[in-house]
Design a protein around this motif. Structure first.
Motif: not given
Length: 215
Positions: A83-86, A89-92
């Motif tokens: 689940r790491v990819d979701w 999130p982008d911007g972290t």
């Protein structure tokens, strides 16, 4: 354009640049706490979970941060990898990675746990997201051989990936009944407050890396 007009134009541009730079340097950082029940705040309200408590301590020291709680009770290193990819999130701007406790409780092969954590860290590095690694120690009932193999995972990964390491998340807590829930395994609100305080120095040092990545 006259010299005075050109000078005024340049001054306005320069002022705008410095205003942007000041805004960027003061940008709020968004961090994600990726972990299991120790991160999630098992049986506790969200404001008492580790991400919230660590966020408050950091803010009290002048850091403009938000720590998103991506802890899942019962999660293993394998679950975190899936689940790491979701979950991040982008911007972290940075991830506090705390996984492995349930692997040890279930007797998962230390080699498999290390492989999973290694892959999580690698994925985050590929996304240019700095990681603070939080370690775990194997429970005594797993035996000396297992403990020796498991306990070496976190220092080895920290060295391999040049990560700051908080060696043992339950340090100073697991031996104090007053800092644990009735199950004798999970920290209560006071226990998590102590963990947040103990993690503060290394987290502040790590934030310097995070800030460098945002520039």
């Amino acid at each position: 354009m006259s010299f005075k007009a050109a000078l005024l134009h340049f001054t306005v541009i320069l002022a705008g640049f410095f205003a942007f730079a000041a805004t960027a340097s003061a940008q709020s950082l968004t961090l994600v706490g990726l972990g299991d029940s120790l991160m999630a705040g098992y049986q506790l309200p969200q404001e008492d979970a580790l991400p919230a408590q660590l966020e408050r301590v950091l803010k009290s020291k002048g850091h403009d941060v938000t720590i998103v709680n991506a802890g899942v009770s019962g999660d293993t290193s394998s679950g975190g990898l899936s689940r790491v990819d979701w979950s991040v999130p982008d911007g972290t701007n940075g991830v506090i990675l705390e996984l492995g406790a349930n692997d040890a409780l279930r007797g998962v092969s230390p080699e498999k746990t290390e492989e999973n954590l290694d892959r999580i860290i690698t994925r985050l590095k590929e996304r240019n997201i700095p990681v603070l690694l939080v370690g775990m120690l194997a429970p005594p009932n797993m035996g000396g051989e297992y403990a020796q193999s498991f306990n070496a995972i976190y220092p080895r990964l920290a060295e391999k990936h040049d990560l700051p390491l908080y060696p043992f998340i339950l340090d100073g807590v697991i031996t104090e009944a007053g800092l644990l829930l009735e199950d004798g395994m999970h920290p209560n609100t006071k226990g998590l407050a102590l963990i947040a305080e103990r993690m503060l120095p290394i987290t502040e040092e790590w934030l310097k890396r995070v800030e460098d990545h945002t520039k």
